[in-house]
Design a protein around this motif. Structure first.
Motif, PDB file in Angstrom:
ATOM      1  N   GLY A 276      -2.720   0.038  50.576  1.00 22.95           N
ATOM      2  CA  GLY A 276      -1.674   0.752  51.317  1.00 22.95           C
ATOM      3  C   GLY A 276      -2.018   2.221  51.507  1.00 22.95           C
ATOM      4  O   GLY A 276      -3.070   2.710  51.069  1.00 22.95           O
ATOM      5  N   ASP A 282       4.106   9.648  46.539  1.00 24.58           N
ATOM      6  CA  ASP A 282       4.162   8.173  46.489  1.00 24.58           C
ATOM      7  C   ASP A 282       3.307   7.635  45.348  1.00 24.58           C
ATOM      8  O   ASP A 282       2.396   8.312  44.845  1.00 24.58           O
ATOM      9  N   LEU A 284       1.668   3.653  43.843  1.00 21.07           N
ATOM     10  CA  LEU A 284       1.512   2.192  43.870  1.00 21.07           C
ATOM     11  C   LEU A 284       1.228   1.741  42.439  1.00 21.07           C
ATOM     12  O   LEU A 284       0.227   2.149  41.850  1.00 21.07           O
ATOM     13  N   GLU A 287       4.120  -4.396  40.361  1.00 23.16           N
ATOM     14  CA  GLU A 287       3.993  -5.532  41.258  1.00 23.16           C
ATOM     15  C   GLU A 287       3.495  -5.142  42.640  1.00 23.16           C
ATOM     16  O   GLU A 287       3.210  -6.008  43.471  1.00 23.16           O
ATOM     17  N   ASP A 288       3.411  -3.844  42.912  1.00 24.79           N
ATOM     18  CA  ASP A 288       2.808  -3.403  44.171  1.00 24.79           C
ATOM     19  C   ASP A 288       1.318  -3.735  44.219  1.00 24.79           C
ATOM     20  O   ASP A 288       0.743  -3.805  45.308  1.00 24.79           O
ATOM     21  N   ARG A 415      -3.431   1.467  39.100  1.00 24.15           N
ATOM     22  CA  ARG A 415      -2.328   2.295  39.554  1.00 24.15           C
ATOM     23  C   ARG A 415      -2.900   3.371  40.463  1.00 24.15           C
ATOM     24  O   ARG A 415      -3.938   3.982  40.167  1.00 24.15           O
TER      25      ARG A 415
END
Length: 421
Positions: A276, A282, A284, A287-288, A415
């Motif tokens: 992404g 932001d 991530l 579960e992303d 992450r």
């Protein structure tokens, strides 16, 4: 004067004589019954020799020496022996094989072969070697009728039936019997041809009705028995992203690797590996991002024991080479047993950490990354190493690999975040 007759007596008349006759020849009125002994020849019952019917010796039917059937040989079983037969009597005139041996002549097992008889049928010229076993009558059968491999099929018998089916085409192999059996991978032949493990491994493995999960249905097995009679099935290939870690084929390919719906097998910009775009502030995580598993130790970039991802960090000002603010970070939120490391690339053709992309902030002793930062909040006056001309990493590629504990199914999860300070 004339004479008169009264009751057979003549009386002379006057002037004549009176006479009385006692002569039988002149007296026809005499009653013979008044004296039975006066004439024995007149009574047929008084002389038995005068009536041939009263003499039993005169009737031929009463004399056995005159019976034409009295000397006939009676032989009911046509063995030559019987009543009035020259060879002698028959103790059992219904059995053609016994005339003297009726007590011992028998066929207990009803196989048509007799024992203890005076004679034998043409197809059974000798005694039954075992009159309690229907399957054997010839000495060769009695000596050689065996089931050495104890598979229920016999060899060497004279006759086979449901009790002793056969013949067994290989009595040293319990997996082969009367007919060809399904060949299995065990270093033995299940076929009567004697060929060993001649079928493709995928047809012989796994044995029985076993259906272990996630094994490749095409070229998924190899057959390599450690010794004759031992199972030799081994998993060769699994379905994509499944792995046989414990080498126990009964549970199949039990370890599920990183899904290729969310990762790439090699460096590229294909969508399954896109994590992404991350703007300032932001993040991530959780579960992303996918759970990853790589069972094999790293064998080098592009050689397969790796997972690839890519991510965008859009610039705030397209007119400037650097955002001049914020920083990006990549690390692990899950790294079981600390088995995994990662590298960051600007392009697939570049080297790890090359082209000013920075260095590993938290490396392991071999320089492999556990944590990576790229800062853009430092100004030249506070950080002499700051180079305003280093390009912002608007897109990076991340390679994950295992560094220890091979053939295990430990997991990792990345992450990715972007701080605005």
């Amino acid at each position: 004067m004339a004479s008169t007759t009264t009751d057979g007596e003549t009386t002379a008349g006057p002037g004549g004589s009176d006479s009385s006759s006692s002569d039988s020849t002149t007296d026809t009125t005499t009653n013979p019954t008044t004296d039975p002994t006066t004439d024995p020849t007149t009574d047929p019952t008084t002389d038995p020799t005068t009536d041939p019917t009263t003499d039993p010796t005169t009737d031929p039917t009463t004399d056995s020496t005159t019976d034409p059937t009295s000397d006939v040989c009676i032989d009911g079983d046509l063995d030559g022996y019987g009543e009035n037969c020259d060879p002698g009597p028959d103790c059992d005139d219904a059995n053609p094989y016994a005339w003297d041996s009726c007590a011992s002549c028998m066929d207990n097992d009803a196989d048509g072969w007799w024992v203890g008889c005076d004679a034998y049928p043409p197809d059974a010229p000798t005694d039954d070697c075992d009159d309690n076993d229907y399957n054997n009558h010839d000495p060769m059968g009695c000596a050689n009728c065996v089931d050495a491999d104890m598979d229920g099929f016999w060899v060497g018998c004279d006759i086979y039936d449901n009790v002793k089916p056969g013949p067994d085409c290989d009595d040293g192999n319990p997996n082969v019997g009367q007919d060809n059996a399904t060949e299995i991978c065990n270093g033995l032949s299940e076929s009567c041809s004697g060929e060993i493990d001649f079928l493709p491994a995928d047809e012989m493995c796994p044995p029985g009705n076993m259906n272990p999960p996630n094994v490749n249905p095409f070229d998924g097995w190899i057959c390599d028995p450690p010794a004759p009679g031992q199972d030799g099935c081994q998993i060769k290939t699994c379905l994509e992203q499944f792995f046989d870690i414990d080498k126990d084929y009964t549970n199949g390919c039990e370890c599920e690797g990183t899904s290729r719906n969310f990762s790439l097998a090699e460096c590229s910009e294909d969508m399954p590996g896109f994590l992404g775009s991350v703007d300032e502030g932001d993040e991530l995580f959780g579960e992303d991002l996918p759970i990853g598993v790589i069972p094999a130790i790293d064998n080098g970039k592009g050689l397969g024991a790796e997972d690839w991802y890519w991510v965008n960090f859009p610039e705030n000002n397209a007119d400037l080479p650097r955002p001049n603010a914020g920083s990006v970070q990549v690390d692990f939120t899950v790294n079981e047993n600390s088995d995994y490391r990662f590298e960051v690339y600007r392009t697939c053709a570049a080297g790890a950490w090359a082209n000013g992309i920075g260095t590993v902030c938290t490396p392991d002793p071999n320089g492999n990354g556990l944590e990576w930062w790229f800062n853009d909040s430092n100004q030249m006056m506070t950080n002499p190493m700051y180079n305003n001309m280093v390009m912002w990493p608007g897109k990076v590629f991340i390679r994950v690999f295992r560094v220890q504990n091979p053939n295990s199914c430990t997991q990792y999860r990345l992450r990715v975040r972007r701080l605005n300070t």
